[in-house]
Design a protein around this motif. Structure first.
Motif, short mmCIF file in Angstrom:
data_model
loop_
_atom_site.label_atom_id
_atom_site.label_comp_id
_atom_site.label_asym_id
_atom_site.label_seq_id
_atom_site.Cartn_x
_atom_site.Cartn_y
_atom_site.Cartn_z
N HIS A 61 -30.31 -23.60 -53.14
CA HIS A 61 -30.77 -22.57 -54.08
C HIS A 61 -30.60 -23.02 -55.53
CE1 HIS A 61 -31.87 -19.64 -51.11
NE2 HIS A 61 -30.72 -19.80 -50.50
N ALA A 119 -31.24 -14.80 -53.79
CA ALA A 119 -31.62 -15.43 -52.51
C ALA A 119 -30.40 -16.03 -51.82
CB ALA A 119 -32.67 -16.52 -52.78
N GLU A 166 -29.00 -14.79 -48.14
CA GLU A 166 -28.93 -15.72 -47.01
C GLU A 166 -27.49 -15.88 -46.52
OE1 GLU A 166 -31.18 -19.52 -47.28
OE2 GLU A 166 -29.25 -20.44 -46.83
#
Lengths: 436, 299
Positions: free
Chosen positions: A407, A424, A428
């Motif tokens: 990321h 994100a 996750e």
């Protein structure tokens, strides 16, 4: 799209992480088989190159001599493929009797219930751990506090600096106890003094060890008890913005360079004089020094914060799986590794600083390689600083370690803003970590 | 009767532009120079690896050129010694055994399976062929654990059997598909003629189909050899004993990504040696391979 070495590892990690879900374990430790005769064959599985294989062969011979009637059938592969194979073995309940583990992956297995609780073996006197500091031994515990792994080697990450290059450029190294602000000033100073084309550091924004150090040193919890992220999104955003600021100021290697860097220390950019400093394993110093004899190398611990030092350890150790049918011999082997001084001398802290305090002192006084004494002293500093060790949850390696890198790369390459990448990453990690 | 009058269109006269000899020479020199430069660029990685295999370990990445004053054969000596007590030549032998058996297995089983799908009629043939092709879509990781469990229950771990036996059971769907496509392109009239002469399926297969399919069979043999020779994951999973390792596992043992030192010199020396069988097989089967690629559409 550039793919870093960590991304490749992540792909393998994620692809095989699901395999463990198929294990028949319940999530609680299996029965421990105490007592029994030390005899017969045990299987041992570890990671390392051929030079480590030579050392293991010698130690295994010593064990077989010390325990007549035993045979150690050892096999090895490199770290990157080790867990691919181990995951498959775990899923089929055929793990080797003595299985090498590391804290980053340990709880992938403890939550699947495929490892024995080793405390009964310690209580029965079959494994003696008196010489291992309690803080180090605790790295072998799962989220439930059960001891699943007996540590033998302690690694940590540090900043390797090309001291010769720094001296030539007139750059002073940060003093012990330097802070994150001091580190930023040091990068700025180095940029001004270094020749064109030589950056001051690599971009460690996606490096799990550096993030752990940042969080711990600034007093943030990293993981909750159920294995989710404990810190706030804004903390990670601030952290990544700090690195992006360094990058925009021209202190760091270009993202493409970082993504392309090979995993072997001989090819690290700091080894090849392409960068002044770089995050590496702290115990890699002797190898880096051996690969670059023209320049003197040194390592610095990560910057400190309001809560002190933040370097946590990545501890390697031995576990015994529940499918082991020769626990007595497996326990004897682990005990031998933990306490036999001759074996420790042969191994010479080859996979992190030796966990046994007595053997550590011997190796600091008589280092087997140039730079090893400095490495081991640094390890001693970390243990004496009593850095708060986070319990790394199941899925740590695949989703925290590799996910962080992935990321952050999105930010580096302009595919996402810091806020989007943080969002994100949290989504996750929190949906995947913490076990079944 | 009509007489067709045809209007002949005169073809344009082909006028060869004859350049002066001096120009021709210059063009040839430029063309060959460019080709040589491209050749060097293509071969440079190979040359670099060859040179690195003769250079001291600590010089390989610190001086990235090809030339060195310190060439040594120590890397080959150290590399052949391998890791632990096993000589690297053992890994070569293991790789040769596995690759040879895999080639034999695939040739036999995939060709027979392909003949069955291409020439025989039986119930659910299309479904069976569809299922076969569907296995190509399965990621390797999906079948990894069930296969491992099965071979473990058969006590085949730490033997070559998991790597070799499936080859004799027509499990490489890609090669079956390749052969089916090739056999389908052969005229059925040949089969009918053979059948009139009294040949059964075995006769047609051995006397008609196999001889005519040699380019595709050669391609299959070559690719099976190359893929088996380079396979890492299969041997990694099934071969734990050092004495059973194949060349890729042996090469991998020279590397350490956990802070330890890697033996790059030995790695490049053994990698150079490991290329030799591939190059030899490629040269030996080059003609068949090119024919196979041309006739099967394989790219």
């Amino acid at each position: 799209m550039p793919i870093s070495r960590r991304s490749l590892l992540a792909a393998g990690g994620i692809a095989t992480a699901g395999l463990l879900a198929g294990c028949s374990g319940s999530g609680s430790p299996g029965d421990t088989k105490t007592g029994g005769k030390i005899a017969g064959k045990i299987e041992l599985f570890y990671w390392g190159s051929s030079s480590r294989v030579d050392k293991y062969n010698k130690i295994d011979s010593l064990f077989e001599k010390a325990h007549p009637g035993t045979t150690v059938e050892a096999s090895a592969t490199d770290f990157e493929s080790y867990f691919d194979k181990l995951n498959t073995m775990a899923a089929s309940q055929s793990m080797p009797d003595v299985t090498t583990m590391q804290t980053r992956q340990l709880n992938d297995y403890t939550t699947s219930g495929v490892l024995q609780n080793l405390q009964p073996l310690i209580d029965a006197g079959q494994i003696k751990v008196d010489a291992i500091p309690k803080s180090v031994l605790d790295y072998g515990r799962g989220p439930d506090g059960t001891l699943y792994m007996i540590p033998f080697g302690c690694a940590w990450n540090a900043i390797t600096v090309n001291e010769t290059m720094a001296e030539k450029a007139g750059i002073d190294l940060p003093k012990t106890g330097y802070t994150w602000d001091d580190y930023a000033d040091w990068l700025s100073d180095a940029k001004d003094k270094l020749p064109d084309g030589i950056p001051a550091a690599d971009d460690a924004g996606g490096n799990e060890a550096r993030l752990l150090a940042y969080m711990i040193s600034n007093g943030h919890d990293v993981f909750t008890a159920d294995g989710k992220l404990a810190f706030d999104k804004s903390v990670l955003a601030d952290y990544w913005n700090m690195w992006q600021g360094f990058a925009k100021s021209g202190y760091l290697l270009k993202p493409q360079q970082s993504a392309d860097e090979p995993a072997q220390l001989e090819q690290f950019y700091v080894t090849l004089n392409k960068v002044l400093s770089e995050d590496t394993a702290g115990n890699a110093l002797p190898g880096i020094q051996a690969a670059n004899t023209d320049h003197k190398m040194t390592t610095l611990l990560f910057p400190s914060g309001s809560a002190g030092l933040g370097n946590s350890l990545f501890v390697s150790g031995y576990s015994i799986p529940t499918n082991c049918d020769n626990t007595a011999t497996a326990a004897a082997y682990i005990d031998f590794w933990t306490n036999d001084d001759k074996s420790a001398e042969i191994f010479a802290s080859d996979n992190g600083a030796v966990a046994n305090s007595r053997q550590l002192e011997v190796q600091i006084k008589n280092p087997a390689a140039k730079g090893l004494d400095q490495v081991l002293s640094q390890y001693k500093d970390i243990t004496e600083a009593e850095v708060k060790a986070p319990v790394m949850p199941a899925g740590y390696f695949a989703y925290f370690s590799a996910g962080l890198d992935r990321h952050y790369q999105d930010v580096q390459f302009g595919r996402a803003t810091v806020e989007q990448a943080v969002e994100a990453f949290f989504k996750e990690a929190n949906s995947s970590m913490g076990g079944q | 009767m009509t007489t067709a009058t045809s209007t002949r269109v005169a073809a344009p006269a082909i006028q060869r532009v004859i350049r002066p000899a001096k120009n021709r020479l210059a063009i040839a020199v430029i063309r060959h120079s460019l080709l040589i430069i491209v050749l060097i660029l293509m071969l440079y990685p190979l040359l670099w690896m060859l040179a690195a295999s003769f250079r001291p370990n600590n010089e390989i990445f610190t001086h990235l050129g090809i030339w060195s004053k310190n060439y040594t054969i120590a890397n080959y000596v150290n590399g052949l010694h391998g890791g632990g007590t096993i000589n690297f030549s053992r890994y070569f032998l293991n790789s040769v055994i596995i690759a040879a058996l895999s080639v034999a297995g695939n040739l036999l089983s995939c060709t027979l399976a392909a003949y069955t799908f291409a020439r025989l009629e039986f119930p659910l043939k299309r479904v069976a062929f569809g299922l076969l092709l569907a296995t190509l879509l399965l990621p390797y990781h999906v079948t990894l654990v069930p296969q491992y469990i099965m071979f473990n229950k058969l006590h085949w771990i730490n033997t070559f059997l998991p790597l070799v036996v499936p080859k004799f059971l027509a499990t490489d769907a890609f090669f079956i598909f390749l052969m089916v496509q090739f056999i389908r392109s052969l005229p059925h009239e040949l089969d009918y003629a053979a059948r009139i002469d009294g040949a059964g399926h075995w006769g047609i297969f051995t006397r008609i189909i196999v001889p005519l399919s040699l380019p595709a069979i050669g391609t299959m043999a070559l690719f099976t050899f190359i893929w088996t020779w380079n396979d890492f994951l299969g041997p990694l999973l099934y071969l734990s004993k050092n004495s059973l390792w194949t060349v890729p596992l042996g090469l991998n043992s020279f590397l350490d990504s956990t802070g330890g030192e890697s033996s790059y010199g030995a790695l490049f020396a053994m990698a150079t040696l490991s290329l030799a069988p591939l190059v030899a097989v490629f040269i030996a089967f080059q003609r068949l391979l090119l024919e196979g690629i041309a006739t099967s559409g394989l790219k």
